[in-house]
Write a protein that holds these residues in place. Sequence first.
Motif, PDB file in Angstrom:
ATOM      1  N   ALA A   1     -77.996 -90.112  25.926  1.00 43.57           N
ATOM      2  CA  ALA A   1     -77.181 -89.102  25.263  1.00 43.57           C
ATOM      3  C   ALA A   1     -76.905 -87.951  26.215  1.00 43.57           C
ATOM      4  CB  ALA A   1     -77.893 -88.588  24.011  1.00 43.57           C
ATOM      5  N   ALA A   2     -75.775 -87.292  25.997  1.00 42.66           N
ATOM      6  CA  ALA A   2     -75.414 -86.106  26.780  1.00 42.66           C
ATOM      7  C   ALA A   2     -74.851 -85.060  25.829  1.00 42.66           C
ATOM      8  CB  ALA A   2     -74.391 -86.454  27.847  1.00 42.66           C
ATOM      9  N   ASP A   3     -75.278 -83.817  26.021  1.00 44.26           N
ATOM     10  CA  ASP A   3     -74.769 -82.701  25.223  1.00 44.26           C
ATOM     11  C   ASP A   3     -73.709 -81.953  26.018  1.00 44.26           C
ATOM     12  OD1 ASP A   3     -76.486 -83.171  23.077  1.00 44.26           O
ATOM     13  OD2 ASP A   3     -78.070 -81.946  23.945  1.00 44.26           O
ATOM     14  N   PHE A   4     -72.663 -81.540  25.314  1.00 38.66           N
ATOM     15  CA  PHE A   4     -71.583 -80.764  25.916  1.00 38.66           C
ATOM     16  C   PHE A   4     -71.320 -79.553  25.044  1.00 38.66           C
ATOM     17  CE2 PHE A   4     -70.844 -85.200  26.920  1.00 38.66           C
ATOM     18  CZ  PHE A   4     -70.625 -85.175  28.287  1.00 38.66           C
ATOM     19  N   THR A   5     -71.132 -78.406  25.663  1.00 36.93           N
ATOM     20  CA  THR A   5     -70.729 -77.238  24.887  1.00 36.93           C
ATOM     21  C   THR A   5     -69.225 -77.311  24.664  1.00 36.93           C
ATOM     22  OG1 THR A   5     -70.367 -75.860  26.833  1.00 36.93           O
ATOM     23  CG2 THR A   5     -72.576 -75.787  25.822  1.00 36.93           C
ATOM     24  N   VAL A   6     -68.763 -76.735  23.580  1.00 41.54           N
ATOM     25  CA  VAL A   6     -67.334 -76.694  23.306  1.00 41.54           C
ATOM     26  C   VAL A   6     -66.632 -75.904  24.409  1.00 41.54           C
ATOM     27  CG1 VAL A   6     -65.599 -75.827  21.692  1.00 41.54           C
ATOM     28  CG2 VAL A   6     -67.600 -77.056  20.835  1.00 41.54           C
ATOM     29  N   SER A   7     -67.277 -74.858  24.918  1.00 42.13           N
ATOM     30  CA  SER A   7     -66.658 -74.075  25.996  1.00 42.13           C
ATOM     31  C   SER A   7     -66.496 -74.920  27.257  1.00 42.13           C
ATOM     32  CB  SER A   7     -67.458 -72.807  26.288  1.00 42.13           C
ATOM     33  OG  SER A   7     -68.751 -73.115  26.744  1.00 42.13           O
ATOM     34  N   TYR A   8     -67.388 -75.880  27.493  1.00 45.75           N
ATOM     35  CA  TYR A   8     -67.236 -76.787  28.643  1.00 45.75           C
ATOM     36  C   TYR A   8     -65.919 -77.556  28.529  1.00 45.75           C
ATOM     37  CZ  TYR A   8     -67.559 -80.940  31.507  1.00 45.75           C
ATOM     38  OH  TYR A   8     -67.257 -81.942  32.385  1.00 45.75           O
ATOM     39  N   PHE A   9     -65.634 -78.081  27.335  1.00 42.09           N
ATOM     40  CA  PHE A   9     -64.396 -78.836  27.152  1.00 42.09           C
ATOM     41  C   PHE A   9     -63.176 -77.945  27.357  1.00 42.09           C
ATOM     42  CE2 PHE A   9     -67.084 -81.826  24.629  1.00 42.09           C
ATOM     43  CZ  PHE A   9     -66.867 -82.928  25.425  1.00 42.09           C
ATOM     44  N   SER A  10     -63.224 -76.707  26.869  1.00 41.46           N
ATOM     45  CA  SER A  10     -62.108 -75.780  27.073  1.00 41.46           C
ATOM     46  C   SER A  10     -61.920 -75.485  28.557  1.00 41.46           C
ATOM     47  CB  SER A  10     -62.340 -74.484  26.297  1.00 41.46           C
ATOM     48  OG  SER A  10     -62.279 -74.716  24.914  1.00 41.46           O
ATOM     49  N   ASP A  11     -63.024 -75.242  29.265  1.00 44.41           N
ATOM     50  CA  ASP A  11     -62.944 -74.988  30.710  1.00 44.41           C
ATOM     51  C   ASP A  11     -62.370 -76.197  31.443  1.00 44.41           C
ATOM     52  OD1 ASP A  11     -64.056 -72.509  30.256  1.00 44.41           O
ATOM     53  OD2 ASP A  11     -66.060 -73.076  30.958  1.00 44.41           O
ATOM     54  N   PHE A  12     -62.811 -77.386  31.062  1.00 48.30           N
ATOM     55  CA  PHE A  12     -62.314 -78.611  31.687  1.00 48.30           C
ATOM     56  C   PHE A  12     -60.813 -78.768  31.455  1.00 48.30           C
ATOM     57  CE2 PHE A  12     -61.202 -83.118  31.267  1.00 48.30           C
ATOM     58  CZ  PHE A  12     -61.456 -83.541  32.563  1.00 48.30           C
ATOM     59  N   LEU A  13     -60.381 -78.552  30.212  1.00 47.82           N
ATOM     60  CA  LEU A  13     -58.951 -78.675  29.910  1.00 47.82           C
ATOM     61  C   LEU A  13     -58.138 -77.650  30.689  1.00 47.82           C
ATOM     62  CD1 LEU A  13     -59.064 -79.275  26.066  1.00 47.82           C
ATOM     63  CD2 LEU A  13     -58.323 -80.904  27.808  1.00 47.82           C
ATOM     64  N   GLN A  14     -58.655 -76.444  30.814  1.00 50.87           N
ATOM     65  CA  GLN A  14     -57.941 -75.426  31.582  1.00 50.87           C
ATOM     66  C   GLN A  14     -57.829 -75.842  33.045  1.00 50.87           C
ATOM     67  OE1 GLN A  14     -59.683 -71.513  31.521  1.00 50.87           O
ATOM     68  NE2 GLN A  14     -57.725 -70.557  31.989  1.00 50.87           N
ATOM     69  N   TYR A  15     -58.894 -76.391  33.593  1.00 50.47           N
ATOM     70  CA  TYR A  15     -58.892 -76.841  34.983  1.00 50.47           C
ATOM     71  C   TYR A  15     -57.852 -77.937  35.218  1.00 50.47           C
ATOM     72  CZ  TYR A  15     -60.433 -79.089  39.289  1.00 50.47           C
ATOM     73  OH  TYR A  15     -60.462 -79.650  40.529  1.00 50.47           O
ATOM     74  N   VAL A  16     -57.834 -78.950  34.364  1.00 48.46           N
ATOM     75  CA  VAL A  16     -56.911 -80.073  34.601  1.00 48.46           C
ATOM     76  C   VAL A  16     -55.472 -79.708  34.279  1.00 48.46           C
ATOM     77  CG1 VAL A  16     -58.666 -81.858  34.330  1.00 48.46           C
ATOM     78  CG2 VAL A  16     -57.319 -81.171  32.354  1.00 48.46           C
ATOM     79  N   THR A  17     -55.218 -78.787  33.359  1.00 51.09           N
ATOM     80  CA  THR A  17     -53.835 -78.426  33.044  1.00 51.09           C
ATOM     81  C   THR A  17     -53.296 -77.355  33.981  1.00 51.09           C
ATOM     82  OG1 THR A  17     -54.567 -76.866  31.338  1.00 51.09           O
ATOM     83  CG2 THR A  17     -53.992 -79.104  30.624  1.00 51.09           C
ATOM     84  N   ASP A  18     -54.145 -76.671  34.725  1.00 48.99           N
ATOM     85  CA  ASP A  18     -53.670 -75.698  35.714  1.00 48.99           C
ATOM     86  C   ASP A  18     -52.919 -76.369  36.857  1.00 48.99           C
ATOM     87  OD1 ASP A  18     -54.510 -73.454  34.430  1.00 48.99           O
ATOM     88  OD2 ASP A  18     -56.302 -73.131  35.660  1.00 48.99           O
TER      89      ASP A  18
END
Length: 102
Positions: free
Chosen positions: A63-80
Amino acid sequence: GVYLQSYKEHAYDPRERPWYQAAAAGKGELVWLEIYNHSSGHTLGMTAAMAIMAGSEVAAVVAADFTVSYFSDFLQYVTDVIAHEAGFIVNWETGLMVASSL
């Protein structure tokens, strides 16, 4: 040593945890659990889990835990990378937005 003693005193059994049970029921398929408050109480998170199967038996669960802010940061990185693009993660069952690049 000290860690083993602490482990025994708390009687922590991962097989009783929701992430383990969901993964075991998934029989080798990746499962995502509902968003929840992390134990710190200060962040929202999600868990991805999968059972490792030995034939028809569950041999282990990863199992792996992810914070919701991690997903937002990731999306911002890839869409930049692409001008005027935005990304969203939406909970398919509820229709609620989980994370955004905005």
